[in-house]
Each structure stands twice: as C-alpha cells, then as structure tokens.
Motif scaffolding. Structure first.
Motif, PDB file in Angstrom:
ATOM      1  N   GLN A  19       0.828  -1.202   0.000  1.00  0.00           N
ATOM      2  CA  GLN A  19       0.000   0.000   0.000  1.00  0.00           C
ATOM      3  C   GLN A  19       0.873   1.266   0.000  1.00  0.00           C
ATOM      4  N   GLY A  20       2.029   1.190   0.642  1.00  0.00           N
ATOM      5  CA  GLY A  20       2.938   2.327   0.730  1.00  0.00           C
ATOM      6  C   GLY A  20       3.515   2.776  -0.595  1.00  0.00           C
ATOM      7  N   PHE A  21       3.522   1.905  -1.597  1.00  0.00           N
ATOM      8  CA  PHE A  21       4.004   2.322  -2.912  1.00  0.00           C
ATOM      9  C   PHE A  21       3.095   3.398  -3.503  1.00  0.00           C
ATOM     10  N   GLU A  22       1.808   3.318  -3.202  1.00  0.00           N
ATOM     11  CA  GLU A  22       0.870   4.300  -3.741  1.00  0.00           C
ATOM     12  C   GLU A  22       0.545   5.410  -2.754  1.00  0.00           C
ATOM     13  N   LYS A  23       0.601   5.108  -1.468  1.00  0.00           N
ATOM     14  CA  LYS A  23       0.277   6.097  -0.433  1.00  0.00           C
ATOM     15  C   LYS A  23       1.450   6.196   0.528  1.00  0.00           C
ATOM     16  N   GLN A  24       2.487   6.904   0.123  1.00  0.00           N
ATOM     17  CA  GLN A  24       3.711   6.941   0.902  1.00  0.00           C
ATOM     18  C   GLN A  24       3.567   7.652   2.235  1.00  0.00           C
ATOM     19  N   ASP A  25       2.512   8.452   2.396  1.00  0.00           N
ATOM     20  CA  ASP A  25       2.302   9.100   3.683  1.00  0.00           C
ATOM     21  C   ASP A  25       2.070   8.086   4.797  1.00  0.00           C
ATOM     22  N   ILE A  26       1.599   6.906   4.440  1.00  0.00           N
ATOM     23  CA  ILE A  26       1.441   5.822   5.423  1.00  0.00           C
ATOM     24  C   ILE A  26       2.800   5.465   6.017  1.00  0.00           C
ATOM     25  N   LEU A  27       3.818   5.418   5.168  1.00  0.00           N
ATOM     26  CA  LEU A  27       5.154   5.018   5.603  1.00  0.00           C
ATOM     27  C   LEU A  27       5.912   6.157   6.270  1.00  0.00           C
ATOM     28  N   THR A  28       5.642   7.386   5.844  1.00  0.00           N
ATOM     29  CA  THR A  28       6.361   8.505   6.447  1.00  0.00           C
ATOM     30  C   THR A  28       5.986   8.677   7.909  1.00  0.00           C
ATOM     31  N   SER A  29       4.754   8.336   8.257  1.00  0.00           N
ATOM     32  CA  SER A  29       4.316   8.509   9.646  1.00  0.00           C
ATOM     33  C   SER A  29       4.673   7.338  10.545  1.00  0.00           C
ATOM     34  N   SER A  30       4.655   6.106  10.007  1.00  0.00           N
ATOM     35  CA  SER A  30       4.887   4.952  10.882  1.00  0.00           C
ATOM     36  C   SER A  30       6.057   4.067  10.480  1.00  0.00           C
ATOM     37  N   GLY A  31       6.740   4.391   9.394  1.00  0.00           N
ATOM     38  CA  GLY A  31       7.897   3.611   8.979  1.00  0.00           C
ATOM     39  C   GLY A  31       7.521   2.341   8.246  1.00  0.00           C
ATOM     40  N   VAL A  32       8.526   1.550   7.961  1.00  0.00           N
ATOM     41  CA  VAL A  32       8.369   0.276   7.266  1.00  0.00           C
ATOM     42  C   VAL A  32       8.651  -0.824   8.277  1.00  0.00           C
ATOM     43  N   THR A  33       7.688  -1.690   8.519  1.00  0.00           N
ATOM     44  CA  THR A  33       7.875  -2.792   9.464  1.00  0.00           C
ATOM     45  C   THR A  33       7.991  -4.093   8.695  1.00  0.00           C
ATOM     46  N   LEU A  34       9.086  -4.824   8.944  1.00  0.00           N
ATOM     47  CA  LEU A  34       9.329  -6.124   8.325  1.00  0.00           C
ATOM     48  C   LEU A  34       9.818  -7.083   9.395  1.00  0.00           C
ATOM     49  N   ALA A  35       9.158  -8.211   9.522  1.00  0.00           N
ATOM     50  CA  ALA A  35       9.515  -9.236  10.507  1.00  0.00           C
ATOM     51  C   ALA A  35       9.603  -8.647  11.919  1.00  0.00           C
ATOM     52  N   GLY A  36       8.698  -7.716  12.221  1.00  0.00           N
ATOM     53  CA  GLY A  36       8.654  -7.121  13.549  1.00  0.00           C
ATOM     54  C   GLY A  36       9.635  -5.990  13.786  1.00  0.00           C
ATOM     55  N   ASN A  37      10.507  -5.705  12.837  1.00  0.00           N
ATOM     56  CA  ASN A  37      11.475  -4.610  12.970  1.00  0.00           C
ATOM     57  C   ASN A  37      10.965  -3.390  12.226  1.00  0.00           C
ATOM     58  N   ARG A  38      10.964  -2.261  12.911  1.00  0.00           N
ATOM     59  CA  ARG A  38      10.474  -1.015  12.311  1.00  0.00           C
ATOM     60  C   ARG A  38      11.656  -0.205  11.782  1.00  0.00           C
ATOM     61  N   TYR A  39      11.650   0.016  10.464  1.00  0.00           N
ATOM     62  CA  TYR A  39      12.683   0.775   9.784  1.00  0.00           C
ATOM     63  C   TYR A  39      12.166   2.181   9.502  1.00  0.00           C
ATOM     64  N   ILE A  40      13.044   3.156   9.562  1.00  0.00           N
ATOM     65  CA  ILE A  40      12.678   4.541   9.292  1.00  0.00           C
ATOM     66  C   ILE A  40      12.590   4.731   7.779  1.00  0.00           C
ATOM     67  N   TYR A  41      11.437   5.185   7.332  1.00  0.00           N
ATOM     68  CA  TYR A  41      11.215   5.441   5.914  1.00  0.00           C
ATOM     69  C   TYR A  41      12.108   6.600   5.471  1.00  0.00           C
ATOM     70  N   LEU A  42      12.879   6.392   4.409  1.00  0.00           N
ATOM     71  CA  LEU A  42      13.762   7.434   3.887  1.00  0.00           C
ATOM     72  C   LEU A  42      13.172   8.121   2.668  1.00  0.00           C
ATOM     73  N   SER A  43      12.769   7.317   1.686  1.00  0.00           N
ATOM     74  CA  SER A  43      12.223   7.879   0.453  1.00  0.00           C
ATOM     75  C   SER A  43      11.586   6.767  -0.363  1.00  0.00           C
ATOM     76  N   GLY A  44      10.900   7.182  -1.411  1.00  0.00           N
ATOM     77  CA  GLY A  44      10.291   6.182  -2.266  1.00  0.00           C
ATOM     78  C   GLY A  44       9.604   6.794  -3.469  1.00  0.00           C
ATOM     79  N   THR A  45       9.206   5.902  -4.363  1.00  0.00           N
ATOM     80  CA  THR A  45       8.443   6.263  -5.554  1.00  0.00           C
ATOM     81  C   THR A  45       7.316   5.248  -5.675  1.00  0.00           C
ATOM     82  N   ASP A  46       6.627   5.263  -6.800  1.00  0.00           N
ATOM     83  CA  ASP A  46       5.580   4.264  -6.996  1.00  0.00           C
ATOM     84  C   ASP A  46       6.161   2.874  -7.282  1.00  0.00           C
ATOM     85  N   ARG A  47       7.489   2.774  -7.435  1.00  0.00           N
ATOM     86  CA  ARG A  47       8.145   1.475  -7.681  1.00  0.00           C
ATOM     87  C   ARG A  47       9.195   1.091  -6.654  1.00  0.00           C
ATOM     88  N   VAL A  48       9.733   2.069  -5.890  1.00  0.00           N
ATOM     89  CA  VAL A  48      10.857   1.802  -4.987  1.00  0.00           C
ATOM     90  C   VAL A  48      10.590   2.418  -3.615  1.00  0.00           C
TER      91      VAL A  48
END
Length: 97
Positions: A19-48
């Motif tokens: 969902q974050g690929f299309e709505k990056q504001d989701i990731l800017t507020s809460s980061g990227v969580t993978l396998a229980g680890n929360r990573y700080i969102y740095l940047s992105g596009t609709d593909r990266v």
C-alpha cells in the motif's frame, strides 16, 4: 559470499508495504515494518521504497506481480543494494512478473 535468508514477514506488514508504494504518507508517519522490525522510511516512488534502521538498510521494488525486498548492512552501500534490487526488479518485469 552471498547469503540469502527468508524473513518472517506477516501478511499485515506486507500489505502495508504494498500500500505504501501508492500512499507513501502511510510510511512517512509509521515507517516500514518487516519481521517485527520497524525501519525509518527514507524515500520512495511508486516502484521503490527505501528505509533504514541503524546499520541495516531496506530497499524494496515493486514489479508487476511481486515485491523484491532486500536487507543490507555495512559494508554494502545503499547505491549498491539499489542497483542489484532494481536490476532484478527490471528483469522480473521483462519476464512478466
């Protein structure tokens, strides 16, 4: 030497990432969580999407049917990870994935 391992990523974590690929504001507020680890969102596009937690970085690329997720750490540089992930993603796209 290359080491591959699988992450225990939950359906919810993966759904939010996709969902974050299309709505990056989701990731800017809460980061990227993978396998229980929360990573700080740095940047992105609709593909990266790029994120980081300490010395570990995340580089993700969305293809037509898949999402390539890469974790890397020192001495790998972000540009190196980006190059490998995006070349793999582009290859998968040419194969219909």
């Amino acid at each position: 030497m290359t080491v591959f391992f699988l992450l225990q990523v939950s359906k919810e974590e993966l759904a939010k990432l996709v969902q974050g690929f299309e709505k990056q504001d989701i990731l800017t507020s809460s980061g990227v969580t993978l396998a229980g680890n929360r990573y700080i969102y740095l940047s992105g596009t609709d593909r990266v999407i790029r994120a980081k937690l300490g010395k570990v970085g995340v580089h993700c690329m969305k293809t037509t049917q898949a999402v390539v997720v890469s974790l890397y750490e020192d001495p790998i540089q972000p540009q190196q990870a980006a190059s490998v992930v995006e070349k793999l993603g582009d290859y998968l796209i040419t194969c219909g994935y």
